[in-house]
Design an enzyme around this catalytic site. Structure first.
Site, short mmCIF file in Angstrom:
data_model
loop_
_atom_site.label_atom_id
_atom_site.label_comp_id
_atom_site.label_asym_id
_atom_site.label_seq_id
_atom_site.Cartn_x
_atom_site.Cartn_y
_atom_site.Cartn_z
N GLU A 70 0.82 -1.21 0.00
CA GLU A 70 0.00 0.00 0.00
C GLU A 70 0.86 1.26 0.00
O GLU A 70 0.52 2.26 -0.64
CB GLU A 70 -0.94 0.00 1.21
CG GLU A 70 -2.09 -0.98 1.10
CD GLU A 70 -1.66 -2.43 1.27
OE1 GLU A 70 -2.36 -3.33 0.78
OE2 GLU A 70 -0.62 -2.66 1.91
N HIS A 78 -11.10 -6.04 8.08
CA HIS A 78 -11.74 -5.81 6.78
C HIS A 78 -13.01 -4.97 6.89
O HIS A 78 -13.81 -4.93 5.96
CB HIS A 78 -12.11 -7.14 6.11
CG HIS A 78 -10.95 -7.98 5.72
ND1 HIS A 78 -10.29 -8.78 6.62
CD2 HIS A 78 -10.30 -8.13 4.54
CE1 HIS A 78 -9.29 -9.41 6.00
NE2 HIS A 78 -9.29 -9.03 4.74
#
Length: 334
Positions: free
Chosen positions: A57, A126
């Site tokens: 990321e 998540h």
């Protein structure tokens, strides 16, 4: 269109219109994204316009900052909002500041897309809602749609913006709205008026809220999934509430909020993120500062709990119908 299809349509439209638009991220190319938001785009536009990245990321966002400074309009995808933290320094230290540090010589016209919030029983890795972190960063815009129509129009506006935009997509309503009761099936967007999404180009200006229900008794501020939950409760109780979908947190349509609260005299804020330091606290402060002499009751917040996001108790963690109903009844009695 459902929201996934609307997002795909927005990306397809911008890839067609602007040769500087590129899409990058984990699995966005050949696979078409874990939620299929980029399905078919690499096949249509080629591997130099839509391409996969390593699982990094920090690298994804850092590369996008460089692309923006070079003159491209990158749209990096972070597969889940929970994974954006490794790239946070690149957003804070580079993307948000490059215009100011370079005295306008360089910009970061990048749109960071990321699924966020609950809806898939993903738990604390998540399902997080970290929007308040980005609303705190000067130089970054934060957008959260609640319908397919808004998702496409806002995403196009975000891609065309010369500043970095964090574009959070509520997973719970990717495939359809629901009636606010989490134990019932998701309703198809085809039966929802907000599903009428033009195939062609259109944009929705960032910083403009949408009054989805007009009322006189109380103002309800929400965004993303919580717009649908709040509407369901208001309709079920038959309350004359004005429900405002903020759509854009930064820039914020404070004028719409102020006008509504001055009219109703009451304000309830609903969001999925944890309560402490959530964006609802900023909204509450703004309403108090601007509408104090018009308030007939304290501003009230209905939010997620100050706990790690639970897997099995996701629906209990959500600000659901019971908690919103209780809050509405309380604020109307004060």
């Amino acid at each position: 269109m459902n929201m996934i299809e609307a997002i795909n349509s927005a990306l397809d439209t911008m890839l067609d219109r602007d040769p500087d638009v590129v899409i990058l991220g984990e699995d966005v190319g050949y696979f078409g994204g874990v939620f299929r938001a980029t399905a078919g785009l690499q096949e249509k536009h080629g591997k130099t316009r839509v391409f996969d990245s390593p699982i990094s990321e920090n690298g994804i966002i850092g590369v996008a900052v460089g692309m923006g400074a070079y003159g491209l309009r990158p749209v990096p995808e972070i597969q889940f909002a929970d994974y954006i933290y490794p790239g946070l320094d690149q957003i804070v230290s580079e993307a948000a500041r490059i215009r100011y540090r370079s005295v306008g010589q360089f910009i970061a016209p990048m749109t960071i897309r990321s699924p966020y919030g609950g809806g898939i029983f993903g738990g604390q890795t998540h399902s997080q809602s970290p929007e308040s972190l980005f609303t705190h960063m000067s130089g970054v815009k934060t957008v959260i749609p609640s319908t397919p129509y808004d998702a496409k129009g806002l995403l196009i506006a975000a891609i065309e913006c010369d500043d970095p935009v964090v574009f959070f997509e509520p997973k719970r309503i990717y495939n359809g709205p629901f009636d606010g009761h989490y134990d019932r099936p998701v309703q198809p967007w085809a039966k929802h008026p907000a599903s009428d999404v033009p195939k062609d180009y259109y944009r929705i200006e960032l910083g403009k809220a949408n009054i989805v229900r007009v009322g006189e008794a109380v103002t309800v501020l929400a965004y993303g999934t919580m717009v649908h939950v709040a509407l369901a409760v208001v309709e079920e109780l038959g309350i004359d509430a004005e429900v405002i979908d903020l759509r854009s947190l930064v820039p914020l349509d404070i004028e719409a909020i102020e006008t509504s609260v001055r009219k109703t005299g009451r304000c309830m804020i609903v969001h999925e993120a944890t309560r402490t330091s959530g964006f609802g606290a900023e909204l509450s402060a703004l309403v108090q500062e601007r509408c104090f002499y018009h308030l007939e009751a304290p501003v009230i917040r209905v939010t997620g709990f100050d706990t790690p996001y639970p897997h099995s108790l996701e629906w209990a963690y959500f600000p659901g119908p019971i908690r919103i109903k209780t809050a509405l009844e309380k604020i109307l009695k004060d």
